[in-house]
Write a protein that holds these residues in place. Sequence first.
Motif, PDB file in Angstrom:
ATOM      1  N   LEU A 170      18.878 -35.061 -31.433  1.00 37.74           N
ATOM      2  CA  LEU A 170      18.668 -34.926 -29.995  1.00 37.74           C
ATOM      3  C   LEU A 170      17.215 -34.504 -29.798  1.00 37.74           C
ATOM      4  N   GLN A 171      16.400 -35.474 -29.414  1.00 40.45           N
ATOM      5  CA  GLN A 171      14.997 -35.187 -29.109  1.00 40.45           C
ATOM      6  C   GLN A 171      14.932 -34.682 -27.672  1.00 40.45           C
TER       7      GLN A 171
ATOM      8  N   TYR B 268      24.769 -42.048 -23.738  1.00 36.98           N
ATOM      9  CA  TYR B 268      25.047 -41.523 -22.398  1.00 36.98           C
ATOM     10  C   TYR B 268      24.377 -40.164 -22.282  1.00 36.98           C
ATOM     11  N   TYR B 269      23.865 -39.888 -21.078  1.00 36.16           N
ATOM     12  CA  TYR B 269      23.224 -38.603 -20.813  1.00 36.16           C
ATOM     13  C   TYR B 269      23.706 -38.073 -19.472  1.00 36.16           C
ATOM     14  N   ILE B 270      23.829 -36.773 -19.381  1.00 32.40           N
ATOM     15  CA  ILE B 270      24.107 -36.210 -18.063  1.00 32.40           C
ATOM     16  C   ILE B 270      22.816 -36.290 -17.238  1.00 32.40           C
TER      17      ILE B 270
ATOM     18  N   GLY C  53      15.969 -39.091 -19.093  1.00 30.12           N
ATOM     19  CA  GLY C  53      14.524 -39.254 -19.073  1.00 30.12           C
ATOM     20  C   GLY C  53      13.789 -38.187 -19.853  1.00 30.12           C
ATOM     21  N   ARG C  54      14.495 -37.135 -20.279  1.00 31.07           N
ATOM     22  CA  ARG C  54      13.846 -36.073 -21.060  1.00 31.07           C
ATOM     23  C   ARG C  54      14.418 -35.970 -22.472  1.00 31.07           C
TER      24      ARG C  54
ATOM     25  N   VAL D 133      26.310 -32.867 -22.996  1.00 28.37           N
ATOM     26  CA  VAL D 133      24.926 -33.196 -22.640  1.00 28.37           C
ATOM     27  C   VAL D 133      24.634 -34.676 -22.872  1.00 28.37           C
ATOM     28  N   SER D 134      25.023 -35.170 -24.044  1.00 26.63           N
ATOM     29  CA  SER D 134      24.716 -36.546 -24.413  1.00 26.63           C
ATOM     30  C   SER D 134      25.644 -36.955 -25.534  1.00 26.63           C
ATOM     31  N   TYR D 135      25.941 -38.245 -25.593  1.00 27.04           N
ATOM     32  CA  TYR D 135      26.672 -38.728 -26.758  1.00 27.04           C
ATOM     33  C   TYR D 135      26.179 -40.101 -27.152  1.00 27.04           C
ATOM     34  N   ILE D 136      26.445 -40.455 -28.394  1.00 24.59           N
ATOM     35  CA  ILE D 136      26.109 -41.771 -28.918  1.00 24.59           C
ATOM     36  C   ILE D 136      27.341 -42.343 -29.588  1.00 24.59           C
ATOM     37  N   SER D 137      27.619 -43.583 -29.224  1.00 25.04           N
ATOM     38  CA  SER D 137      28.713 -44.295 -29.865  1.00 25.04           C
ATOM     39  C   SER D 137      28.133 -44.914 -31.112  1.00 25.04           C
ATOM     40  N   THR D 138      28.428 -44.320 -32.260  1.00 27.08           N
ATOM     41  CA  THR D 138      27.656 -44.649 -33.454  1.00 27.08           C
ATOM     42  C   THR D 138      27.900 -46.062 -33.956  1.00 27.08           C
TER      43      THR D 138
END
Length: 122
Positions: A81-82, A59-61, A66-67, A48-53
Amino acid sequence: EVQLVESGGGLVQAGGSLRLSCATSGFNFDRYAIGWFRQAPGKEREGVSYISTGDERTYYIDSVKGRFTISTDNLKTTVYLQMNRLRPEDTAVYYCARTIVENNVWYALDTWGQGTLVTVSS
């Protein structure tokens, strides 16, 4: 021991919001991307999403852009993950894992935990 524990799921009406948390321990947070995955009933698990810490690239699918917003806390031990403007199709068990993405294929480095169930009613 590497641990990632998900929490924050629940039942929400369409259009509502939830914030998921992934509490981590046992590894160097800055060396990995942390991803959120989900598995809806009868469907394959998807990233769904990842963050390069290390540098906080995200990144988001397309279906969540936007959500949803992925972020880390100041101590860099928890990934959030908000999820806003939730839709019934977001209903799934959500998991977090250390993540590698190569050629648009998402690889989870960790055994899947219990996950946290998100149910969006219409």
